[in-house]
Enzyme design. Structure first.
Site, mmCIF file in Angstrom:
data_model
loop_
_atom_site.group_PDB
_atom_site.id
_atom_site.type_symbol
_atom_site.label_atom_id
_atom_site.label_comp_id
_atom_site.label_asym_id
_atom_site.label_seq_id
_atom_site.Cartn_x
_atom_site.Cartn_y
_atom_site.Cartn_z
ATOM 1 N N LYS A 275 0.781 -0.901 0.288
ATOM 2 C CA LYS A 275 -0.420 -0.044 -0.204
ATOM 3 C C LYS A 275 1.063 1.237 0.344
ATOM 4 C CE LYS A 275 -4.151 -1.718 2.390
ATOM 5 N NZ LYS A 275 -5.047 -1.658 1.311
ATOM 6 N N ARG A 349 -10.034 -11.850 1.313
ATOM 7 C CA ARG A 349 -11.287 -12.491 1.576
ATOM 8 C C ARG A 349 -10.714 -14.219 1.410
ATOM 9 N NH1 ARG A 349 -11.932 -8.810 -4.456
ATOM 10 N NH2 ARG A 349 -10.867 -8.228 -2.841
HETATM 11 N N1 BES Z 1 -8.621 -3.435 4.063
HETATM 12 C C1 BES Z 1 -8.204 -3.540 2.932
HETATM 13 C C2 BES Z 1 -9.914 -2.478 2.896
HETATM 14 C C3 BES Z 1 -9.697 -1.526 3.063
HETATM 15 C C4 BES Z 1 -9.039 -0.260 2.637
HETATM 16 C C5 BES Z 1 -10.223 -1.031 4.220
HETATM 17 C C6 BES Z 1 -9.167 1.286 2.851
HETATM 18 C C7 BES Z 1 -10.478 0.445 4.758
HETATM 19 C C8 BES Z 1 -10.055 1.266 3.552
HETATM 20 C C9 BES Z 1 -8.431 -4.799 2.153
HETATM 21 O O1 BES Z 1 -7.620 -5.679 1.608
HETATM 22 C C10 BES Z 1 -7.694 -4.450 1.268
HETATM 23 O O2 BES Z 1 -6.630 -4.340 0.609
HETATM 24 N N2 BES Z 1 -8.724 -4.115 -0.335
HETATM 25 C C11 BES Z 1 -8.444 -4.044 -1.321
HETATM 26 C C12 BES Z 1 -9.275 -4.490 -2.653
HETATM 27 C C13 BES Z 1 -8.625 -4.826 -3.584
HETATM 28 C C14 BES Z 1 -7.032 -4.786 -4.419
HETATM 29 C C15 BES Z 1 -9.081 -5.416 -4.576
HETATM 30 C C16 BES Z 1 -9.189 -2.130 -2.030
HETATM 31 O O3 BES Z 1 -10.267 -2.473 -1.405
HETATM 32 O O4 BES Z 1 -8.159 -1.564 -2.143
HETATM 33 MN MN MN Z 2 -5.899 -5.451 2.519
#
Ligand code: BES
Ligand code: MN
Ligand code: ZN
Length: 490
Positions: A275, A349
């Site tokens: 990230k 997931r």
């Molecule tokens: N934990 C995150 C989701 C999240 C992101 C919650 C920002 C709150 C704020 C999850 O694991 C994630 O990173 N999801 C990605 C999925 C994507 C790579 C398909 C997302 O939502 O960007």
């Molecule tokens: Mn994630």
């Protein structure tokens, strides 16, 4: 906080602070009316002159009102009667809690539940008032020195009600315990609240509550169960992954349980699909789903609800590292279905699919997972509602209803098969990302492939479980919705 019931006439009670409510456009009522009478109409006069505001959520503190024994009177504005409802009532109670917390009042007598709220009972109003006082009084202190200007929290609150309201108070105590547990777990830093810490918390429940047992599966045990998707996520971390299985038996052994499953990523760096730096610290909240199911479990055990409940937490840390899983990997999940990893940041997931497959051995009447699964959930609903998805209309309705009752609301999104092609993979049964469009729904579609014969619902609480910015921190949600759902099962 200590809650008690006290039927002493509000004007005659010797308390540090008497808390009453007043509408903009309705005559004073109940204890507020008594206070006005005792003060020979001074309260009404102060409202008229504008010195006491009755605007929604406004709080005014009065000292030494004549004819009233209380040292202070806190008047909470309820606004216009036509606009008043459950949600507004809850906010008024939170305002009272924040005010009492910020003004070094350690004890108070609460009469807020006397105000009229359509479609509610005395029981509900008293319960919500107590829960909101407790939530508003929470302060995070675990890793910082108490500041001198940090006021004493409210230590005790009595409510103007009789012994018949004891059940409302008991529910409030349970709900508040659940919320505070969830908030504290959410707020603790990821170097403290790691997968082992979540497991220790579960162990603590088994040690301190009746009818609770716990089993904690380590990586070896999960490997035997072939949980390759869950294990892949934690491989880049120095902390081991754990599957936490808490059981509460409040009913005969043969009765089928409700199973709640939580995403417990104690830190989500994104893994090799790292990230960006800004705001990455917020990914300590990526165990918000786990915190909520643990909180709801504690609420249920504390109330000793007559239900059987199982709580499963998939606890892992998502980190890059030499042993980390990679984009391109194909994982064989516990169900036998294969998954192509396109992005290691779509890890939630992956841990959930194995936890959901595992949970089916309990033959649940309802299987509900709770997860901070997608950033898209924040985009869709902001911080006000959790997303609910289910192919079972009745289960979705029960969760929506529970959310409305607990003022911890959800909103439903579809799980239509139309979205399924977005997770088609050339190299596996599915891939772990579904593209830009409908990100929350395609994550739900992914999970649906592991819960085919189950009465299953998915709650994406990425928006509701934490607030960032000025008051950043955990809200403890959706403990209220989950606990209310469990109360409704009982
Ligand atoms: N934990 C995150 C989701 C999240 C992101 C919650 C920002 C709150 C704020 C999850 O694991 C994630 O990173 N999801 C990605 C999925 C994507 C790579 C398909 C997302 O939502 O960007
Ligand atoms: Mn994630
Ligand atoms: Zn995540």
């Amino acid at each position: 906080m200590k809650f008690t019931l006290d039927t002493t006439l509000a004007t005659g009670l010797d308390t540090a602070c008497l808390v009453i409510g007043a509408f903009e456009n309705a005559p004073l009522h109940g204890s507020a009316k008594l206070v006005d009478k005792a003060s020979s109409g001074e309260l009404q006069q102060l409202i008229k002159s504008g010195d006491v505001s009755t605007g929604w959520k406004e709080a005014t503190l009065l000292h030494g009102l004549k004819g009233v024994k209380a040292k202070r009177i806190l008047v909470l504005g309820c606004g216009e009667t036509e606009k008043f409802n459950k949600v507004r009532f809850d906010s008024v109670c939170s305002s009272a809690g924040v005010f009492l917390r910020d003004h070094a009042t350690t004890g108070a007598h609460i009469c807020l539940h006397e105000v009229e709220v359509s479609q509610t009972t005395d029981h509900w109003r008293l319960r919500q008032a107590a829960v909101n006082l407790e939530r508003a009084n929470y302060r995070y202190t675990a890793t910082k020195a108490p500041k001198e200007d940090d006021n004493q929290p409210l230590l005790s609150a009595s409510f103007n009600a009789g012994a018949d309201m004891q059940t409302a108070l008991d529910e409030a105590v349970g709900l508040a315990k659940g919320y505070l547990r969830s908030m504290e777990l959410g707020n603790l830093p990821p170097n403290i609240c790691n997968p082992f810490y979540l497991a220790e918390t579960a162990q603590e429940f088994a040690d301190s509550y009746k009818n609770v047992s716990v089993e904690i599966l380590d990586e070896g045990q999960m490997a035997e169960l072939k949980m390759a998707a869950l294990l892949a996520v934690g491989r880049g971390s120095e902390y081991g992954s754990r599957l936490i299985v808490l059981k509460y038996q409040g009913k005969d052994k043969e009765s089928r349980p409700t199973v709640i499953v939580g995403k417990g990523i104690t830190f989500d760096s994104g893994g090799l699909s790292l990230k960006p730096g800004p705001n990455m610290e917020q990914m300590k909240f990526d165990m918000g789903g786990a915190a909520s199911v643990l909180g709801a479990f504690e609420a249920c055990a504390s109330m000793q609800l007559p239900i059987n409940l199982i709580c499963v937490v998939a606890a892992a840390e998502n980190m890059p590292g030499g042993n980390a899983y990679r984009p391109g990997d194909v994982l064989t999940s516990m169900s036998g279905k294969t998954i192509e990893v396109l992005n290691t940041d779509a890890e939630g997931r992956l841990v959930l699919c194995d936890a959901l497959t595992y949970s089916q051995r309990f033959n649940p009447t309802a299987l509900i997972d709770v997860a901070t699964l997608t950033g898209a959930a924040v985009i869709a609903l902001g911080h006000h509602a959790s997303i609910i998805m289910s192919k079972h209309d009745d289960l979705a309705e029960e969760l929506l209803d529970a959310g409305n009752t607990a003022v911890d609301r959800g909103w439903r999104l579809p799980l239509w098969d139309d979205y399924q092609p977005q997770i088609k993979s050339a190299f596996a049964d599915m891939k772990n990302v579904g593209g830009m469009a409908a990100g929350s729904i395609t994550a739900g579609c992914f999970l649906s492939r592991f819960t085919e014969d189950q009465r299953w619902a998915h709650i994406d609480c990425a928006g509701s479980t934490w607030i960032w910015g000025g008051d950043k921190g955990s809200t403890g949600r959706p403990v209220g919705m989950l606990t209310q759902f469990l109360i409704d099962q009982a």
